[in-house]
Enzyme design. Sequence first.
Site, PDB file in Angstrom:
ATOM      1  CG  HIS A 210       1.211  65.287   6.051  1.00  0.00           C
ATOM      2  ND1 HIS A 210       1.644  64.377   6.986  1.00  0.00           N
ATOM      3  CD2 HIS A 210       0.034  65.782   6.522  1.00  0.00           C
ATOM      4  CE1 HIS A 210       0.759  64.320   7.977  1.00  0.00           C
ATOM      5  NE2 HIS A 210      -0.220  65.159   7.719  1.00  0.00           N
ATOM      6  NE  ARG A 211       1.561  68.696  12.111  1.00  0.00           N
ATOM      7  CZ  ARG A 211       0.310  68.669  12.573  1.00  0.00           C
ATOM      8  NH1 ARG A 211      -0.446  67.617  12.367  1.00  0.00           N
ATOM      9  NH2 ARG A 211      -0.167  69.692  13.241  1.00  0.00           N
TER      10      ARG A 211
END
Length: 377
Positions: A210-211
């Site tokens: 998700h980063r």
Amino acid sequence: MNVPHLPAASVAVVLGTRPELVKLAPLIHELGPAARLVHTGQHWDEAMSGRFLRDLDLPRPELLTGVGGRPRAGQIAHSLDQLDDAFAERRPVAVIVQGDTNATLAGALAANARHIPLVHVEAGLRSFDRAMPEEHNRVMVDHVADVLCAATATNAANLRAESVDESRIEVTGNTVVEVVRRRLPDRAARAALLAGYGLRPDGYVLATVHRPENTDTAEALRAVLTELDAIARAGTPVLFPIHPRTRAAVDRFGLAALLGRITAVEPVGYGEFLALARHAALLVSDSGGIQEECTVLGRPLLVVRRSTERPEAIDAGFAALVRPGPELGDTARSWLADSGERLAWLAETASPYGDGLASARIAHLTGRLAGVAAVAA
């Protein structure tokens, strides 16, 4: 450890993301009626955040408005403005923040502006990567906090290296140990969950991504998904709870075909995630929290990032730092090849994050700080 008596709703616990909810839950329980939960709304949606509140048995928070979706400076400024009003209307005896989010920095600055004692949970993390916004957040918070609760001796050493006064540093352990122990479903519930997904213990990969460094460009996200697809093609199931940001990036970059062999599912609740992680042959993630949780669960992790502020899991043998692309795939295949031996070794390896009493220590320190501040006033 006795927690000094504190008035009801007198300690403001400021947070804005789901990982903060997870990390601070046992401390909020330890504080009991004294806790006043303030959510900036940095990550807020009823489906996910509401579920986490219920899963973690947390009270409904005071929710700030208009913060989510803004750029970093806007989130901090908008949160700070509302927190200042909230603290002016009802002044806390202390403020607690955790980690390195925009909500953390806003809470710290709001407390500092009104001379309210500030406790920083998980102080002293350093990636030494100035490209990370979180690195700037955590450094600034550490230098205005009154009590710095370092999870490990390494974190405390980082603070001393920056000339932080020794009297402000306390090594408390990490609250993640007690969170995982309390929230991991029992054996029967875990078995039923795996059966529902058609998985067998120690026979699958659990992945989360998700980063921004892995989702903001087509090249980076394609590199991660290509390697996960290769693992699935080779016969090891890959379960992929997909973050809304990642789902949007997959659609934006036209990468949906790479999910064909991967079991991409909606985000799962915290307890369900722990259950799935507990029996995975391998974890693949760019999450900070999973780097800690894997050490309590005894599972190996590949950290898909260019740097980490949590070297303890790597030093203890639970994790390795890998780049998206061939390095990720090659290491995953190597670790899966000796999975049985690796899992047996990790099962006997202690977590570097403490004894599960961090929340009691932090609550005691908060009560002591608030008492000293009241006498000084």
